[in-house]
Structure formats: structure tokens, C-alpha cells
Motif scaffolding. Structure first.
Motif, mmCIF file in Angstrom:
data_model
loop_
_atom_site.group_PDB
_atom_site.id
_atom_site.type_symbol
_atom_site.label_atom_id
_atom_site.label_comp_id
_atom_site.label_asym_id
_atom_site.label_seq_id
_atom_site.Cartn_x
_atom_site.Cartn_y
_atom_site.Cartn_z
ATOM 1 N N GLY A 191 1.046 12.209 -2.877
ATOM 2 C CA GLY A 191 -0.014 11.209 -2.876
ATOM 3 C C GLY A 191 0.420 9.930 -3.558
ATOM 4 N N LYS A 192 1.184 10.068 -4.643
ATOM 5 C CA LYS A 192 1.650 8.876 -5.352
ATOM 6 C C LYS A 192 2.618 8.075 -4.496
ATOM 7 N N ARG A 193 3.519 8.796 -3.785
ATOM 8 C CA ARG A 193 4.490 8.089 -2.944
ATOM 9 C C ARG A 193 3.790 7.390 -1.771
ATOM 10 N N VAL A 194 2.812 8.078 -1.161
ATOM 11 C CA VAL A 194 2.075 7.462 -0.052
ATOM 12 C C VAL A 194 1.327 6.222 -0.518
ATOM 13 N N SER A 195 0.650 6.323 -1.657
ATOM 14 C CA SER A 195 -0.090 5.174 -2.193
ATOM 15 C C SER A 195 0.840 4.016 -2.489
ATOM 16 N N ALA A 196 2.008 4.336 -3.041
ATOM 17 C CA ALA A 196 2.961 3.280 -3.381
ATOM 18 C C ALA A 196 3.434 2.541 -2.136
ATOM 19 N N ARG A 197 3.665 3.285 -1.041
ATOM 20 C CA ARG A 197 4.138 2.631 0.182
ATOM 21 C C ARG A 197 3.033 1.852 0.884
ATOM 22 N N LEU A 198 1.846 2.404 0.868
ATOM 23 C CA LEU A 198 0.743 1.725 1.556
ATOM 24 C C LEU A 198 0.283 0.474 0.820
ATOM 25 N N THR A 199 0.550 0.391 -0.472
ATOM 26 C CA THR A 199 0.088 -0.776 -1.237
ATOM 27 C C THR A 199 1.129 -1.878 -1.308
ATOM 28 N N THR A 200 2.243 -1.720 -0.579
ATOM 29 C CA THR A 200 3.120 -2.875 -0.375
ATOM 30 C C THR A 200 2.490 -3.772 0.695
ATOM 31 N N GLY A 240 -4.951 -4.886 -1.326
ATOM 32 C CA GLY A 240 -6.093 -5.519 -0.672
ATOM 33 C C GLY A 240 -6.064 -5.319 0.833
ATOM 34 N N LEU A 241 -4.895 -5.481 1.447
ATOM 35 C CA LEU A 241 -4.780 -5.266 2.889
ATOM 36 C C LEU A 241 -5.071 -3.816 3.254
ATOM 37 N N ALA A 242 -4.525 -2.889 2.476
ATOM 38 C CA ALA A 242 -4.734 -1.472 2.772
ATOM 39 C C ALA A 242 -6.202 -1.088 2.622
ATOM 40 N N ALA A 243 -6.840 -1.551 1.551
ATOM 41 C CA ALA A 243 -8.254 -1.239 1.342
ATOM 42 C C ALA A 243 -9.110 -1.813 2.461
ATOM 43 N N ALA A 244 -8.770 -3.034 2.899
ATOM 44 C CA ALA A 244 -9.526 -3.652 3.991
ATOM 45 C C ALA A 244 -9.370 -2.851 5.277
ATOM 46 N N GLY A 245 -8.145 -2.389 5.573
ATOM 47 C CA GLY A 245 -7.933 -1.617 6.785
ATOM 48 C C GLY A 245 -8.711 -0.319 6.793
ATOM 49 N N PRO A 301 3.828 -4.939 3.586
ATOM 50 C CA PRO A 301 3.996 -4.379 4.938
ATOM 51 C C PRO A 301 3.153 -3.125 5.162
ATOM 52 N N GLY A 302 3.094 -2.236 4.150
ATOM 53 C CA GLY A 302 2.287 -1.029 4.300
ATOM 54 C C GLY A 302 0.817 -1.345 4.430
ATOM 55 N N GLY A 303 0.333 -2.274 3.611
ATOM 56 C CA GLY A 303 -1.071 -2.670 3.694
ATOM 57 C C GLY A 303 -1.396 -3.322 5.017
ATOM 58 N N ALA A 304 -0.465 -4.150 5.531
ATOM 59 C CA ALA A 304 -0.681 -4.793 6.829
ATOM 60 C C ALA A 304 -0.755 -3.752 7.941
ATOM 61 N N LEU A 305 0.052 -2.696 7.822
ATOM 62 C CA LEU A 305 0.023 -1.630 8.828
ATOM 63 C C LEU A 305 -1.325 -0.910 8.815
ATOM 64 N N VAL A 306 -1.853 -0.627 7.620
ATOM 65 C CA VAL A 306 -3.164 0.016 7.513
ATOM 66 C C VAL A 306 -4.245 -0.901 8.075
ATOM 67 N N LEU A 307 -4.147 -2.185 7.777
ATOM 68 C CA LEU A 307 -5.134 -3.144 8.294
ATOM 69 C C LEU A 307 -5.098 -3.180 9.817
ATOM 70 N N ALA A 308 -3.889 -3.208 10.392
ATOM 71 C CA ALA A 308 -3.772 -3.235 11.853
ATOM 72 C C ALA A 308 -4.356 -1.964 12.464
ATOM 73 N N PRO A 321 -2.730 -12.929 -6.221
ATOM 74 C CA PRO A 321 -1.338 -12.731 -6.648
ATOM 75 C C PRO A 321 -0.668 -11.716 -5.721
ATOM 76 N N ARG A 322 0.616 -11.802 -5.571
ATOM 77 C CA ARG A 322 1.318 -10.954 -4.598
ATOM 78 C C ARG A 322 1.096 -9.474 -4.885
ATOM 79 N N ARG A 323 0.974 -9.110 -6.143
ATOM 80 C CA ARG A 323 0.832 -7.691 -6.474
ATOM 81 C C ARG A 323 -0.483 -7.104 -5.967
ATOM 82 N N ARG A 324 -1.467 -7.973 -5.658
ATOM 83 C CA ARG A 324 -2.761 -7.476 -5.193
ATOM 84 C C ARG A 324 -2.895 -7.542 -3.672
ATOM 85 N N ARG A 325 -1.973 -8.202 -3.003
ATOM 86 C CA ARG A 325 -2.129 -8.375 -1.557
ATOM 87 C C ARG A 325 -1.967 -7.066 -0.805
ATOM 88 N N GLY A 326 -0.974 -6.285 -1.169
ATOM 89 C CA GLY A 326 -0.768 -5.007 -0.492
ATOM 90 C C GLY A 326 -1.955 -4.081 -0.634
#
Length: 734
Positions: A302-311, A243-248, A313-320, A236-241
Motif C-alpha cells: 500500500g505504501k509503494r502504491v501510494s508513493a507511485r500514485l502521488t507523483t 491532488g491529481l490522484a485525489a481528483a481522479g 505522472p501517477g496522479g495524472a494517470l489516476v485523473l485520466a 507547490p510541486r509536492r502537492r500536485r501529484g
């Protein structure tokens, strides 16, 4: 059953599940049939007992129909056994394996249907993962003595840093695929598990993913990428961000741990890499838990950083960023990307294997050539000289072994399971896709452990489909699963223990029939394997007795037959080898050994017949070609000295015939290229040339013989050069 009794049965079942998987991994992944026979017997006998119990106590012992799916391939190989395969033992071994796989799935299905049992099954599955991956890391560190756990090579094309993690399976590529499937399962647990399960996954994903990187297996990494992409798309879309961040984060920290592990191995003290691994593991847990809901950020920043990284685009950036860090550490560093960055000779070799496999399939299209047919027929069908005891594709292996029928049965089974699990594809498909994708480009399916692991994963998810309390560990969490269970009407238990009606009786009866055939065959093979294993320690008559006992237990075992034959007088040897051709009619080893036996007996005609056949079946076997020419030349000289000119000419003619075919083979193979046949230094064909020249002299073809001897005499050095010069002097003196 009382609560204590249910807990005892559940615990025993979980321990048995874990022990079977763990033992099969430890024993080289059950690659060798001799290691697998005992477990196969146990699994098949236990499954037969469960099926029979389902008839006696139908309300207490249930086996769903999907559990019998692997039985189709077992029946295909049973049919091949009856129709006369290329290798009777190879086909019997594969028949036993598929019967064991079907039995394993029956046992899993019967045990995992209740929700509490399924929770225990998940715990056992993850415990085996920790044992296999943790034990393999321990082998890398040098903490345990596990031969083969680390593959070493000075060839950068095979190991860019000189060492690769091979794990308990003792083969980096297959181990890499298994580790990749477990790593993806841990990643999925971060997204779908309960809070406690997410914490476990966060603390284990770096060792799993680091193990994949230590294998340097490009195929495993590509399979992991495929499984990860599939899983991301299914989330689901809510888990993609998240998931990408955790993978990165996991990729970057795993690559850091792998980098230090490679460096420590190069310095000769691999145990020093344990500290970086521990630090990377802890850092990953601290990083990914807030991203995936396993822990809460304590500060507003920390909450704001987590919120941005779990979108997304944010998760894709962490993955890259994680991939870039991994590339810089493992590809752009001291290894210069030797394996990952562009050495693809092994991929080119696979193209040769696949082309030759399709040529075999063209001659055996419907039912195939029988189990392990590649090993028997590759010498006949290969178009270039190479060494390849495996076809390096599980699907092609099934295709040439069991034909279109077998491949369709296999694909039908896999597609059926995929369709059954489509509602939970975001959790069930990914790790299975890793294993199935990598099997397309390597011989993972030659490892019994790979199939046992895949079927366990399928069973854990399929059993949930048959139970209203759908999700156990690594599902969507207990509260969510119980809520869904309450909304789903509870199904009535099946009236029969198998599956109700005739549809359930047929597969149950077929399993019992396969078990009745497979257990005695496995028992005899186990007895043969044990006697054979004892033979090297014995000497003289004792060794012969051990080999005779082994062959008596399983007369279809060609390797035992060949070793025993080498200890026997020529006449008895010929009879023993002739009998072996009934079980493996196109075995080049049997044909060549039989030809040598007849040469020793002085029977030039039969020696020529069988050696010719052996060389036809394995034409690129240089040792066999040289040995056949030498043996027939010696036979010709012996017969000539004995005053048998006709037989001597027969033997000499055979030697010359073999030589001319040998020379023509290399002429055609290296047309337009540098032909090693004419090398002036370290020539591999000098012995064949000198022996052929001797036979030509016996046939009064002196001009040809002289030309050949002069060719060898023109080489730079070597014993054959000296012998050629001596023969030329002797000829000139006559």
C-alpha cells in the motif's frame, strides 16, 4: 471579556453566519427580491450598528477598509437613481442589494478578524455546504418536499435523462456553479487541511462533486475545470501529484454515484440511489486519505502504491482514468451524450443575448441604463424573436446596468481582492475563480446567495491577512500556522475601530448614508411584497384593496400597478398607468395597457399613440401585436356604428399600420427562409390578417382586404379560416 462570554459571542456569530447563508440558499437562493428584503434590512441595520460601535469602542470593534469594497457599486446605483434610470424599482432593488453585500462584508470582517472566530466561521461555511448539498440530494431522493429542487423536461437538449438537479436555487446551472465551488474547496482541504479536516473532506467530496454532475451543467463543469487547473498550477510541486490522484478518484466515484442516481430517477424510485452514493462516498474516503496524508497505508504494498500514485505522472494517470470512467458512465451511456456531447443550442442563444446587450451598452455607455435594465429594454433591442428575461452574463448585466463605471468598479474590487490574497492563491483563488468564471456565462449574480457565498469565502481568507495567526480551518494546519504566527511581528491594533484616520471615516460615512437610504426603501418594498402576496387569495374589493395597499407602499412596482389597473374602470386605469410611466418610461407593458385603456374609452388617437409605442418597445411580442390589431379593429367598428367616421378611420388606419409593420418585421426576419407568416397549418398570424382585413374594408380598400382574406381561407383548418370565408361570401353578395 470572560472566556464564557467570548465563547458565547463566537458561537452566536457562527450561528448567525450559518443561518444567514443557509436561509438565503433555502429561499431560492434569494433570486426574488421579495424574499431578500427582510434579510437585506437585517444585514444593513446590523452593519450600520457595527460601524457606529467602531466609533464608540474603537479598540474592541474593528472594521478593515477592504470590507467596504462593494460600496462602490452601491454608490453607482445610488447615482443612477438620482439621474432617472429606465426602471426606478429595478435600480432601487439593485442599490439595496449592493448595500446589503457591503454590509455583509463589513459584518464578516468585524467578526472574523480574531483567529478563534475565523475557525468558527470556517465551520459555519462548511456546515452550510453540507446543508445545501445534502438537502439537494435529499430533494433528488424525494425525501423532502422542495419544489423546483429537481428540474424535469422531456427535451433531451434541456435534460438528457429527463431530470437535472436544481437544488435549493431551483436552477441547475447556478446550483452547479455553487456546488462546483464547494467541491473544489473540499479538494483543497485534502491538500492543505489538518488530518481531521482531510477526513471530513474525503467523506464529503463525492456528494459535492456528484451534485455537480447531476446538474448536467456544462458551464459549471467547465468553470470547475478552470478552477481546478488554476489551483493545480498554483500548488507547490509536492502537492500536485496527490491532488491529481485525489481528483481522479473523486471524479470516477462521483460519476458512478451520479450514474446510479440518474438510473434510479428514470425508474421512478430515486431513493434507491442513496445506497450507491453512500458506497461511493466511503470508497472515495478510503482511496484518497492515504494519497493525501489523511491516513497511513498499513502494508508495504500500500505504501509503494501510494508513493507511485502521488507523483505527478501517477496522479495524472489516476485523473485520466477517473475522467474516462465518468465519460463512459455519463456521456457514452443511455443518454448518448445528449447535453454534454454536442447539443449547443443554449450556447447559440447566449450569443444573441450578448449581441443585444452590447447594443444596449452602446446607447448607455458611461453610467448604464439602471438596475434590471435588460428586462425593461430587451424587447426594444433584440434582433430576433426569443424569450430571455436574463442576459445570462453577470458581467454584461453590470455593464448595461451601471455602464463602464460600474464594470470598472466591479473588476477593480475583484482584482484588488485577488492581489490581496496572492500569497495564499493556492488556497483562495480556485473556488472563487469557479464562481466568477461561471458568472460570465450565466445569471448567477441574480442570486443574492451567490454573492453572499463569494464574499464569505473572500472574507475568511482576507481576515487571515489582517491577523498574525494566519490560518484557520482549511489552511495549512494549526502547527504550521502557529509557527508562522510566531515569526510574524504582532501588529499594533488600529487606533480607530474603522481603519484609522480620514481614510476610514469616509467609507464608514458612505455606508451609513447608503444604509439610511436603503433601509426605508427595502422596508416599503417588503410591505408591498407582503400585501401583493396576499392579493391572490382575496377576491373582488378585497383584492383591489390589497393591491392598492401594495402600490401605495411602493409606487414604483410596475407589476402591481398593472394588476391593479386591470380591476379598475377605463378612466381610472388610464390615469394609474400614466403615472407609472414616470417610474418606467420605456415599459412596453405599461404603454400597451395604456393604449388598450384609451381604446376602451374610445380615444382612437391616444390609443394609437400608446399602442404604437408599446409595439415599438416589444416588437417580437406576437400576443401584443395580435391584441393591438384586434383592439383597434373593434374600436373602428364600434366608432363606425356610432356614426363617427373620422374617428373610425383613425382607428382602422392604426390597425392597418400595426399589421403592415408586423408583416414587414417577419418578412425581413425570415428573408430567404421559410416564413411562418405563410404557413398553411397552425398559422399564428391568421387572427391578425382577418382583423386587418376588416379594417381595410372600413377604409374602402376592398381589393387588399379580399387578398388577405383569401390567404386565410386557403389555410387547412381553424376558426379564422371559417370567418375569412364568411367575410368573403358577404363581400361577394354585396
Amino acid at each position: 471579556m470572560s472566556r464564557l462570554g467570548a465563547w458565547t459571542a463566537r458561537t452566536a456569530g457562527g450561528l448567525a453566519l450559518g443561518a444567514a447563508l443557509g436561509w438565503s440558499a433555502w429561499r431560492s437562493g434569494m433570486f426574488f427580491d421579495s424574499d431578500f428584503y427582510f434579510l437585506e434590512i437585517a444585514l444593513i441595520a446590523a452593519a450600520a450598528a457595527v460601524v457606529l460601535a467602531g466609533f464608540v469602542w474603537p479598540r474592541h470593534v474593528r472594521t478593515p477598509l477592504w470590507a467596504f469594497a462593494p460600496l462602490g457599486l452601491a454608490l453607482a446605483f445610488a447615482l443612477l437613481l438620482a439621474s432617472g434610470p429606465e426602471s426606478a424599482k429595478g435600480t432601487a432593488d439593485v442599490f439595496i442589494r449592493w448595500t446589503a453585500y457591503a454590509s455583509w462584508l463589513v459584518l464578516l470582517a468585524s467578526f472574523l478578524l480574531p483567529y478563534e472566530n475565523r475557525k468558527t466561521g470556517w465551520r459555519a461555511w462548511h456546515a452550510v455546504g453540507l446543508f445545501v448539498i445534502g438537502g439537494s440530494w435529499a430533494g433528488w431522493f424525494g425525501w423532502i418536499d422542495k419544489p423546483g429542487a429537481v428540474f424535469r423536461s422531456g427535451d433531451a437538449e434541456l435534460a438528457s435523462t429527463g431530470a437535472r438537479l436544481a437544488g435549493f436555487l431551483e436552477y441547475p446551472n447556478a446550483f452547479g456553479a455553487v456546488a462546483a465551488a464547494w467541491a473544489l474547496a473540499q479538494w483543497q482541504l485534502l491538500l492543505h487541511g489538518s488530518r481531521a479536516e482531510k477526513r471530513v473532506a474525503a467523506w464529503t467530496i463525492v456528494p459535492y462533486l456528484g451534485a455537480v454532475l447531476l446538474t448536467e451543467s456544462r458551464g459549471s463543469m467547465l468553470a470547475l475545470l478552470f478552477g481546478f487547473a488554476l489551483s493545480i498550477l498554483l500548488q507547490p510541486r509536492r502537492r500536485r501529484g496527490p491532488g491529481l490522484a485525489a481528483a481522479g478518484a473523486a471524479i470516477g466515484l462521483s460519476a458512478t454515484a451520479a450514474h446510479f442516481a440518474f438510473e434510479a430517477m428514470k425508474t421512478g424510485d430515486p431513493g434507491n440511489a442513496a445506497w450507491p452514493l453512500g458506497i461511493a462516498t466511503g470508497a472515495c474516503a478510503l482511496a484518497v486519505l492515504p494519497l493525501c496524508g489523511g491516513a497511513r497505508a498499513r502494508t508495504e504494498i500500500g505504501k509503494r502504491v501510494s508513493a507511485r500514485l502521488t507523483t505527478v505522472p501517477g496522479g495524472a494517470l489516476v485523473l485520466a482514468a477517473g475522467i474516462a470512467l465518468a465519460y463512459s458512465l455519463l456521456v457514452g451511456g443511455s443518454s448518448d451524450g445528449a447535453r454534454v456531447g454536442g447539443q449547443f443550442e443554449t450556447a447559440s442563444a447566449r450569443q444573441l443575448y450578448y449581441a443585444d446587450a452590447l447594443r444596449i451598452f452602446a446607447d448607455y455607455p458611461l453610467l448604464g441604463a439602471g438596475g434590471r435594465s435588460w428586462r425593461t429594454l430587451v424587447g426594444l433591442y433584440r434582433q430576433e424573436p426569443y424569450i430571455g428575461n436574463e442576459v445570462h452574463s453577470g458581467y454584461l448585466d453590470v455593464l448595461i446596468d451601471a455602464g463602464l463605471v460600474g464594470l470598472l468598479l466591479l473588476l477593480g474590487m475583484l482584482i484588488w481582492f485577488a492581489v490581496r490574497l496572492r500569497k495564499k492563491a493556492d488556497r483562495a483563488w480556485g473556488p472563487a475563480a469557479v464562481l466568477l468564471a461561471h458568472s460570465a456565462i450565466d445569471f448567477d449574480w441574480s442570486y443574492g446567495f451567490a454573492w453572499l457565498l463569494l464574499l464569505t469565502w473572500i472574507a475568511l481568507h482576507s481576515a487571515a491577512e489582517d491577523d498574525p495567526a494566519r490560518e484557520g480551518p482549511s489552511g495549512a494546519g494549526r502547527s504550521e500556522s502557529f509557527a508562522r504566527a510566531a515569526a510574524v511581528p504582532r501588529r499594533r491594533p488600529a487606533r480607530r475601530g474603522i481603519a484609522g484616520g480620514l481614510a476610514g471615516l469616509i467609507p464608514a460615512a458612505l455606508l451609513l448614508g447608503c444604509a439610511a437610504a436603503a433601509v426605508p426603501a427595502a422596508w416599503h418594498s417588503l410591505a408591498a411584497a407582503r400585501a401583493y402576496a396576499d392579493a391572490p387569495a382575496a377576491a373582488g374589493p378585497a383584492r383591489e384593496a390589497k393591491l392598492r395597499a401594495a402600490l401605495e407602499a411602493n409606487p414604483e412596482w410596475t407589476r402591481i400597478r398593472l394588476e391593479l389597473a386591470s380591476l379598475l374602470p377605463a378612466r381610472e386605469r388610464a390615469e394609474l398607468l400614466t403615472a407609472g410611466l414616470r417610474h418606467e418610461p420605456h415599459s412596453p407593458s405599461l404603454a400597451l395597457a395604456l393604449g388598450m385603456a384609451y381604446a376602451e374609452l374610445g380615444d382612437a388617437a391616444r390609443a394609437r399613440e400608446h399602442l404604437r409605442e408599446g409595439l415599438r418597445l416589444d416588437r417580437f411580442n406576437r400576443d401584443a401585436q395580435n391584441a393591438a390589431i384586434a383592439r383597434m379593429t373593434r374600436l373602428a367598428e364600434r366608432l363606425s356604428d356610432a356614426g363617427e367616421p373620422s374617428a373610425a378611420h383613425e382607428a382602422a388606419g392604426a390597425a392597418v399600420e400595426f399589421f403592415e409593420r408586423y408583416r414587414e418585421l417577419y418578412r425581413l426576419q425570415y428573408e430567404g427562409e421559410d416564413n411562418p407568416w405563410f404557413a398553411k397549418r397552425d398559422n399564428l398570424f391568421s387572427g391578425a390578417k382577418v382583423n386587418a382585413a376588416k379594417s381595410l374594408l372600413l377604409l374602402d380598400r376592398e381589393t387588399e382586404a379580399a387578398a388577405m382574406l383569401q390567404e386565410v381561407a386557403g389555410e387547412e383548418e381553424g376558426d379564422w379560416k371559417e370567418e375569412a370565408e364568411a367575410l368573403l361570401r358577404e363581400r361577394n353578395e354585396r
